[in-house]
Write an enzyme that holds these catalytic residues in place. Sequence first.
Site, PDB file in Angstrom:
ATOM      1  N   HIS A 174     -23.710  56.319 -37.701  1.00  0.00           N
ATOM      2  CA  HIS A 174     -22.780  55.594 -38.293  1.00  0.00           C
ATOM      3  C   HIS A 174     -22.808  54.963 -39.576  1.00  0.00           C
ATOM      4  CE1 HIS A 174     -19.665  51.762 -37.239  1.00  0.00           C
ATOM      5  NE2 HIS A 174     -20.535  51.272 -38.346  1.00  0.00           N
ATOM      6  N   GLU A 175     -23.934  54.591 -40.088  1.00  0.00           N
ATOM      7  CA  GLU A 175     -23.903  53.939 -41.387  1.00  0.00           C
ATOM      8  C   GLU A 175     -23.874  55.002 -42.210  1.00  0.00           C
ATOM      9  OE1 GLU A 175     -23.661  50.772 -41.815  1.00  0.00           O
ATOM     10  OE2 GLU A 175     -23.936  50.262 -39.804  1.00  0.00           O
ATOM     11  N   HIS A 233     -20.386  55.948 -43.612  1.00  0.00           N
ATOM     12  CA  HIS A 233     -19.916  55.189 -44.404  1.00  0.00           C
ATOM     13  C   HIS A 233     -20.194  55.618 -45.878  1.00  0.00           C
ATOM     14  CE1 HIS A 233     -18.182  51.906 -42.157  1.00  0.00           C
ATOM     15  NE2 HIS A 233     -19.438  51.512 -41.635  1.00  0.00           N
ATOM     16  N   GLU A 240     -14.790  50.711 -40.342  1.00  0.00           N
ATOM     17  CA  GLU A 240     -15.471  50.744 -38.971  1.00  0.00           C
ATOM     18  C   GLU A 240     -15.028  52.039 -37.776  1.00  0.00           C
ATOM     19  OE1 GLU A 240     -18.079  49.621 -39.266  1.00  0.00           O
ATOM     20  OE2 GLU A 240     -17.823  48.273 -40.930  1.00  0.00           O
ATOM     21  N   GLY A 285     -25.945  44.394 -37.541  1.00  0.00           N
ATOM     22  CA  GLY A 285     -26.723  45.374 -37.134  1.00  0.00           C
ATOM     23  C   GLY A 285     -27.311  46.188 -38.159  1.00  0.00           C
ATOM     24  N   ALA A 286     -26.375  46.503 -39.225  1.00  0.00           N
ATOM     25  CA  ALA A 286     -26.964  47.260 -40.132  1.00  0.00           C
ATOM     26  C   ALA A 286     -25.774  47.174 -41.314  1.00  0.00           C
ATOM     27  CB  ALA A 286     -26.931  48.748 -39.671  1.00  0.00           C
ATOM     28  N   MET A 287     -26.059  47.669 -42.430  1.00  0.00           N
ATOM     29  CA  MET A 287     -25.172  47.337 -43.507  1.00  0.00           C
ATOM     30  C   MET A 287     -25.277  48.677 -44.429  1.00  0.00           C
ATOM     31  SD  MET A 287     -22.558  45.960 -45.257  1.00  0.00           S
ATOM     32  CE  MET A 287     -21.700  46.388 -46.701  1.00  0.00           C
ATOM     33  N   GLU A 288     -24.019  49.299 -44.830  1.00  0.00           N
ATOM     34  CA  GLU A 288     -23.859  50.623 -45.513  1.00  0.00           C
ATOM     35  C   GLU A 288     -23.883  50.723 -47.005  1.00  0.00           C
ATOM     36  OE1 GLU A 288     -19.262  49.197 -44.647  1.00  0.00           O
ATOM     37  OE2 GLU A 288     -21.419  49.135 -43.736  1.00  0.00           O
ATOM     38  N   ASN A 289     -24.918  50.018 -47.325  1.00  0.00           N
ATOM     39  CA  ASN A 289     -24.836  50.029 -48.812  1.00  0.00           C
ATOM     40  C   ASN A 289     -25.309  51.306 -49.291  1.00  0.00           C
ATOM     41  OD1 ASN A 289     -25.297  46.831 -49.171  1.00  0.00           O
ATOM     42  ND2 ASN A 289     -27.178  47.354 -47.980  1.00  0.00           N
TER      43      ASN A 289
END
Length: 343
Positions: free
Chosen positions: A192-193, A196, A215, A158-162
């Site tokens: 949400h991201e 993080h 998460e 869905g997405a990534m918290e880089n």
Amino acid sequence: YSRTGEGMHRFTDPADGRTYVYTQLFLDDVQRVFAAFDQPDLKAVFELAVTAPEDWTVLANSVTEHTGDGVWKAAPTPPISTYLVAVAAGPWHSVRTEHRGLPFGIHCRRSLAPHLDADADELLDITRACFDRYHEKFEEPYPFDSYDQAFVPEFNAGAMENPGLVTFRDEFVYRSAVTDTERQTRARVVAHEMAHMWFGDLVTLTWWDDIWLNESFAEYMGYQILTEATRFTDTWTNFGVAGKAWGYDADQRPSTHPVAPGDVEDTASALLNFDGISYAKGASALRQLVAWLGEKDFLAGINIHFQRHKFANATLADFIDSLAAATDRDVHAWADAWLRTTG
């Protein structure tokens, strides 16, 4: 390059023939791009230089500068885990602004430019509102030098918290009329991201047995921040209807596991825990914890946690100890009952 969204993914847009690459180094895929010890508790400062075609823009975890001859240099990062290193390069369409003195940007492939432009105000307003609300709750300021959100093609999650460069599946750039619930879902993923950036990026799990910590916390905070800071004030209703059902379903299967599993030997085992328990049940448990402790003591414990472990790593035991430092309640017994058992 990969075509599976693992490592460095390469995509040529059938709409106009333009090519894009981006990294997804989650868990243990960093080794597909560069040599590294890929444990989350081995953090380093990363200073990247990228050579790319002249008409490309290169995005990274930190502010990038085009130094000529197709070379882009990214500012040195704070200490981060290898799985959070990120690059996204291509002839991006970008909408840029500044907030609290930091550069903010949203990016997509050129063929989606009209659709991103149509939603740019909404996306940036939500980003700013969530960013400000997190700063009201967390004593640690945002720990990176910029905040880019790239909507990338063929993303396998869905997405990534880089840190500083969150990547999203570009299906979130809506091409047609969508329901308000779909807009709420996209806004929740943004929130949400962003959670993080503190819980996951600033303070990182020591090993993958605590993936739920990342998460569940981001899931809880995503719903809560959206409710408090945006027009989507009924987000918890959506969680009750859809999120909890996902958690209940996963918890009734033979493959159920505790929210905080005790023994995760390797990354393959860790991947099995990306389910309704680690996200929805864990977020439900945290919501219950907040109601029991009171939000004031919960946030005090969170801020102790950030202070103790910033730019380092922490375990469930560390997290519970931080919460216990802020309350008279027996948080350790609560964790044993709710996080260490199944069903």
